[in-house]
Motif scaffolding. Sequence first.
Motif, PDB file in Angstrom:
ATOM      1  N   UNK A  43       0.827  -1.202   0.000  1.00  0.00           N
ATOM      2  CA  UNK A  43       0.000   0.000   0.000  1.00  0.00           C
ATOM      3  C   UNK A  43       0.867   1.260   0.000  1.00  0.00           C
ATOM      4  N   UNK A  74      -4.958   8.673   0.028  1.00  0.00           N
ATOM      5  CA  UNK A  74      -4.866   8.582   1.479  1.00  0.00           C
ATOM      6  C   UNK A  74      -5.052   7.114   1.863  1.00  0.00           C
ATOM      7  N   UNK A  76      -5.989   4.436   4.921  1.00  0.00           N
ATOM      8  CA  UNK A  76      -6.579   4.338   6.257  1.00  0.00           C
ATOM      9  C   UNK A  76      -6.294   2.954   6.817  1.00  0.00           C
ATOM     10  N   UNK A  78      -6.231   0.419  10.676  1.00  0.00           N
ATOM     11  CA  UNK A  78      -6.624   0.326  12.075  1.00  0.00           C
ATOM     12  C   UNK A  78      -5.399   0.400  12.965  1.00  0.00           C
ATOM     13  N   UNK A  81      -2.805  -2.532  12.897  1.00  0.00           N
ATOM     14  CA  UNK A  81      -1.882  -2.553  11.766  1.00  0.00           C
ATOM     15  C   UNK A  81      -0.891  -1.399  11.878  1.00  0.00           C
TER      16      UNK A  81
ATOM     17  N   UNK B  63      -2.926  -4.340  -6.110  1.00  0.00           N
ATOM     18  CA  UNK B  63      -1.661  -3.663  -5.849  1.00  0.00           C
ATOM     19  C   UNK B  63      -0.473  -4.528  -6.262  1.00  0.00           C
ATOM     20  N   UNK B 312     -15.063   6.876   2.182  1.00  0.00           N
ATOM     21  CA  UNK B 312     -15.185   7.656   3.433  1.00  0.00           C
ATOM     22  C   UNK B 312     -16.233   7.023   4.336  1.00  0.00           C
ATOM     23  N   UNK B 315     -14.690   4.293   5.980  1.00  0.00           N
ATOM     24  CA  UNK B 315     -13.806   4.803   7.042  1.00  0.00           C
ATOM     25  C   UNK B 315     -14.613   5.103   8.304  1.00  0.00           C
ATOM     26  N   UNK B 318     -15.871   1.949   9.912  1.00  0.00           N
ATOM     27  CA  UNK B 318     -14.876   0.901  10.164  1.00  0.00           C
ATOM     28  C   UNK B 318     -14.894   0.388  11.589  1.00  0.00           C
ATOM     29  N   UNK B 327     -14.367  -6.860   8.633  1.00  0.00           N
ATOM     30  CA  UNK B 327     -13.370  -6.041   7.971  1.00  0.00           C
ATOM     31  C   UNK B 327     -14.038  -4.736   7.537  1.00  0.00           C
ATOM     32  N   UNK B 328     -13.277  -3.629   7.553  1.00  0.00           N
ATOM     33  CA  UNK B 328     -13.827  -2.354   7.095  1.00  0.00           C
ATOM     34  C   UNK B 328     -14.398  -2.462   5.689  1.00  0.00           C
ATOM     35  N   UNK B 429      -5.889  -7.941   8.983  1.00  0.00           N
ATOM     36  CA  UNK B 429      -5.533  -6.536   8.863  1.00  0.00           C
ATOM     37  C   UNK B 429      -6.588  -5.787   8.037  1.00  0.00           C
ATOM     38  N   UNK B 430      -6.810  -4.536   8.391  1.00  0.00           N
ATOM     39  CA  UNK B 430      -7.768  -3.732   7.644  1.00  0.00           C
ATOM     40  C   UNK B 430      -7.068  -2.475   7.164  1.00  0.00           C
ATOM     41  N   UNK B 431      -6.722  -2.450   5.895  1.00  0.00           N
ATOM     42  CA  UNK B 431      -6.030  -1.299   5.309  1.00  0.00           C
ATOM     43  C   UNK B 431      -6.804  -0.916   4.060  1.00  0.00           C
ATOM     44  N   UNK B 432      -7.170   0.347   3.926  1.00  0.00           N
ATOM     45  CA  UNK B 432      -7.881   0.728   2.706  1.00  0.00           C
ATOM     46  C   UNK B 432      -7.409   2.072   2.187  1.00  0.00           C
ATOM     47  N   UNK B 433      -7.756   2.339   0.934  1.00  0.00           N
ATOM     48  CA  UNK B 433      -7.333   3.573   0.315  1.00  0.00           C
ATOM     49  C   UNK B 433      -8.517   4.526   0.221  1.00  0.00           C
ATOM     50  N   UNK B 434      -8.282   5.811   0.537  1.00  0.00           N
ATOM     51  CA  UNK B 434      -9.316   6.822   0.340  1.00  0.00           C
ATOM     52  C   UNK B 434      -8.917   7.646  -0.884  1.00  0.00           C
TER      53      UNK B 434
END
Lengths: 93, 619
Positions: A43, A74, A76, A78, A81, B63, B312, B315, B318, B327-328, B429-434
């Motif tokens: 990421x 951006x 985001x 938690x 992580x 990715x 958003x 987010x 979440x 998971x978000x 894991x919870x990872x996201x893109x805005x």
Amino acid sequence: MDLINLANCNRYDKGIIREINELNMYDKSCLSGGEVEARLLEMGLIEGARVEVLHLGAFGKEPIAIRIDNSNSIIALRKNEASAVLLEKIKND
Amino acid sequence: MTKIVHIALVGNPNCGKTALFNALTGSKQRVANYAGVTVEKKHGYFVTPNNTKCTLIDLPGTYSLRSRSPDEKITREVVMDEIKDESKIDFILCIMDATNLSNGLRLILELKQSGKPIIVALNMMDIAKMRGYHYKLEELKKILDCEIIETIAIKNQGINELLVAIDKTIPNLVQKPNTWSASDAKGTRQYHIEVAQILEKVKISEGSPSVWTDRIDNILLHPVFGMLILLVLLFLVFQSVFTFADIPKNFMQDCVDSLQAYVVGLFHGSLFGSLVGNGIIAGVGTVIVFLPQILTISLFVVLLEDTGYMARAAFLMDKIMGSAGLHGKAFIPLLSSFACAIPGVMATRTIENKNDRLVTILISPLMTCSARLPIYTLLISALIPSKTVFGFLSLQGLVMFSLFFAGIVFALLVAFIMKVFFFKGERQPSIMELPSYKIPVLKNVVIELIKPAKMFLKRAGTIIVSISVILWFLSTFPVAPINATLPAIDYSFVGILGHYLHPIFAPLGFPWQVVAALIPGMAAREVVVSALGTIYALSGTEDAMQNGLGALISNSWTLAMGVSLLVWYIFAPQCASTLAAVKRETNSIKWPVVLFSYQIVLAYVMAFIVYNVISILMK
């Protein structure tokens, strides 16, 4: 060198990533075997990148929204992580 | 060249891939599923200026080629020709966000190892220029050793240049050996270093991120105002379903009614007239009038997605999702489930972990899908007075909102219970893109809006027509004896079955007509309304024909009966197509059985409680 954990950062904090290591994570039951580390790297989080905390979620200050370098997007994540990421703090101007 | 050229479209999430796909192929698209895994397979077709026919395969955004979800696995398998019944990929069209080059470059470095030729579409050039991201394009072409075309996909710019580049590439397609292997953290760090070196050579100026996005986010992601805005927005969606969409709906209802009356009159008294009028037209009509409402809700979903607000919302939600163990990312399939649980269940494929994905699949059908709108609308407008509360809120809209809300609350509860008792295991894991905010483009909105409309009409034209015919048969035969004292339907199969099963549902306050209607309702939830229409219309009362089902219900049903049925439909265990989708997605009979059982138990228990409580209170 004083390192702080991304999970403990406040809004508008800035820093340079010095270490990404999933062994630092709060919750040890989270995925293991380098998986979290690999996903953070994918990421765009990488040692040497500049990070700025833009927004924090309403409850318990998570998720944490950060900008990496000057990227237009951006990320985001938690707290758990984020706790894998150690920053060298840059003084806010 | 008479051969059809197969092109794989690959790119990071949020880089304008769908816009480029739409720009290249227009409406010539076909959506299917990959055999066995049911990841959506989106093919589009176009012809280059040199008259070469091309098939463009849209692949899920990713990715890296390392597969961490079923979606990403498909991307890798298609790119590497690992799928059996898929034609070999001739070259890769890689789309890259010009404002976020490092993520895109890492993917290209990986793609290059597949040995396939690559053409790069450097997208979002307008934003990149405006924000000051400038690169030495020729230098980048040399380093990557592939053609790079600047595009602004949403404005259709650079598409012709891209087509010309494709034409130039086609005669010289050379496949090199595949040297790709999955990279670990160390390998990914190596890609980062390589990309940094490339950027050092090609960068003219590093731009600055969108100030507007930050300003808007300061409000929309605000811990208090952001939450309030999200709630108001969701409320607005449901209010407009009831107010704006109601006008065309009423108009369509009038048309269907007159058509039905006309046809029945035309074939006066004959069985055929009854079949066409009371069976097919009434059956399909009662469902088709909900198209405006489905379009309204889909429009909101598309707009929220295209502006960048959806991420958003994820987010903001979440933490709530996380507290239910989700998971978000689960927010997006759950939101899609408001249109229909089937795309919702399919959208769970972006969730990497198997258990997280299963739980999300199992609770998706608790989101209020548009197929429940017919029954909600019917009962609410029939039984809830149309007045305003607190000066500006429509009471009917408020009840609708509560039904949606109850679905969400129970979904989270069920998820939480499943997570605690049945799906213990590693946390994900919870990872996201805005992504930065964008103004939606009409053409893309229309293309995305046509899809649910098409699907809905196709269902109305196939499943619902056949069910209407079957139901008409079941409710017409056996014909009542000449000296019958009861309405004709009491003697039919539906009547017999409805009466037979009635004692099971009597504690919930369901009249036998509802019990009978639940049977054909198995195939699709919205059919219950048309089934009720058929059952009541055929049960002989002139009132039913003239004033419609709504009037009949408001006259002859108690509030407790109506609310009990509404509560039953929050859980709505019966939808064969969703169960089929769950079976396909989980590749096992076990999960649809689990889904059906827990929903029917919840529905029965909750409807029982609500019916009895209201009955006691109303005494």
